[in-house]
Design an enzyme around this catalytic site. Structure first.
Site: not given
Length: 468
Positions: A165, A369
């Protein structure tokens, strides 16, 4: 598109689950580990810190046994840079090396494929004191760290993720606890850090292919389909702006080795273009990912900019504050429900996102995720009836199957999280795991592991390879 018959999940599909080092391991200063920026960041009032978390460091054998009982085909975890190099560079820490050797061997012994995230928010604090990602030396430190991991574990680890991320660290680093910029021109400094991370990622991908020719490596951003608030052309334009700045800036560079033109125009407008040294773009153009990993929790909706401070607003925890003055305005989506934390729930948006990424890049995809944070309740008999988590995950898995039928190449699904851990900025009361850990924010209790209802559901789903 409506399909008369859905494609099956691939035979060797990676049904997995995910964690990160600083959120699950604990042992923050044990066995030679150095401090990271997360360790040194202020703790959100009313929530626990990251010193003990789920104490996976001391429970990894028990945890891996539970992962095997869950039926996991893959386990996505991160390596703490400061366990390997306590100061980011310099002397290696043999006890840290040993821990991940033991964990990887334990996973392999239980026929679970290790998928390793190289860097998940936890920059060594020693490097941060020298300027962190603003300092170009961090690029070389990261490259050497990656080469070390490839040499240490590459005989057993075949799948690598570069940076978790990166886009969230740039866009929402203040909430994560990673943001540190100069006061003079903070936005330019932020995007200089971003450029250095993109360069570091490129060097990691090149090194992986040179050192481990049979391994595969890819980026791991958080990607969301962006909706216009209406069919007004101005709102559609705003959604295009947001997609470029939030999503494509990161993947265009990882895949094509170039800056997205809309994102670059945004940086020019903000006087925030990074300083690019000779050879940087050549390195980034020559680095090729084998796949794209991405995290997905929700979509985002935006409207045309009003050109003032009203452009920036909160639309739920995942996006924190959304909007860029003069570029796009954050908006809510009236067609979606929300969870307890204000996140919009959008399974169909997951299919949209999968299709959009694959149509743009034509690389295999793995979801690293996706999950539902909730205040789980332990019943009198010790059970945890987390039907809400089952419903959330099943709805998203259904959309993967639809995307597969659309022709999208998806090879794995690793929801967040394998086991309860400490949330990025909301403590351990916000739980995600299939496995419950018996602790509270400020009472460690006995840390006993127990299986939630979702554990048995996911086990049955894996056994049938996603078939109903």
């Amino acid at each position: 598109m409506q399909h008369k018959k859905l494609k099956d999940f691939p035979k060797n599909f990676f049904w997995g689950a995910s964690t990160s080092a600083y959120q699950v391991e604990g042992a923050w200063d044990k066995d030679g580990k150095g401090p990271s920026v997360i360790d040194m960041a202020p703790v959100v009032p009313g929530t626990t810190d990251f010193k003990v978390t789920s104490d996976h460091y001391h429970h990894y054998k028990e945890d891996v046994k539970l992962f095997a009982e869950l039926g996991l085909k893959a386990y996505r975890f991160s390596i703490a840079w400061t366990r390997i190099f306590p100061h980011g560079t310099g002397e290696i820490n043999p006890l840290g090396v040993a821990f991940y050797n033991n964990l990887i061997n334990e996973l392999k012994a239980h026929n679970i494929e290790p998928i390793v995230t190289i860097y998940h928010f936890d920059l060594p604090y020693a490097l941060q004191q020298k300027g962190g990602w603003s300092n170009r030396d961090t690029v070389d430190a990261f490259a050497f760290y990656c080469e070390t991991l490839f040499e240490l574990y590459g005989d057993r680890v075949k799948y690598w993720l570069t940076i978790n991320e990166q886009n969230m660290m740039i866009l929402h680093g203040d909430a994560i606890g990673t943001k540190s910029v100069t006061a003079e021109n903070p936005e330019k400094d932020l995007y200089q850090q971003n450029h250095h991370m993109l360069l570091a990622q490129a060097k990691a991908m090149k090194a992986c292919h040179e050192i481990l020719p049979h391994a595969k490596i890819g980026p791991a951003p958080n990607i969301s389909a962006i909706y216009p608030a209406s069919s007004k052309p101005e709102d559609v334009l705003a959604a295009s702006n947001c997609s470029a700045i939030r999503n494509w800036l990161y993947l265009d560079m990882a895949v094509y080795g170039r800056y997205n033109n809309i994102a670059w125009a945004f940086l020019e407008e903000r006087n925030a273009t990074p300083d690019i040294q000779e050879g940087d773009m050549e390195i980034m153009a020559s680095a090729k990912p084998d796949f794209i990993a991405f995290n997905y929790y929700s979509t985002q909706t935006v409207a045309a900019s009003s050109g003032d401070a009203s452009d920036r607003g909160s639309t739920g925890d995942q996006q924190i504050v959304v909007g860029e003055i003069g570029v796009y305005k954050g908006a809510s989506n009236p067609n979606l429900s929300k969870n307890d934390f204000g996140w919009e729930i959008d399974p169909v948006g997951f299919r949209n996102t999968l299709r959009e990424i694959y149509e743009r890049y034509a690389l295999p995809l793995i979801v690293t995720e996706n999950g539902l944070g909730a205040f789980d309740k332990v019943e009198a008999d010790g059970s945890i009836q987390d039907d809400y988590r089952i419903n959330y995950l099943q709805a998203h898995i259904d959309q993967i199957q639809l995307a597969l039928t659309d022709g999208v190449d998806v090879f794995g699904f690793c929801p967040w999280s394998a086991i309860d851990l400490v949330s990025t900025h909301q403590g351990c009361s916000k739980r995600y795991g299939f496995i419950h850990v018996n602790r509270d924010e400020f009472d460690l209790k006995d840390m006993k592991r127990s299986k939630k209802k979702s554990f048995f559901w996911y086990n049955a789903l894996i056994a049938k390879n996603g078939a109903k």
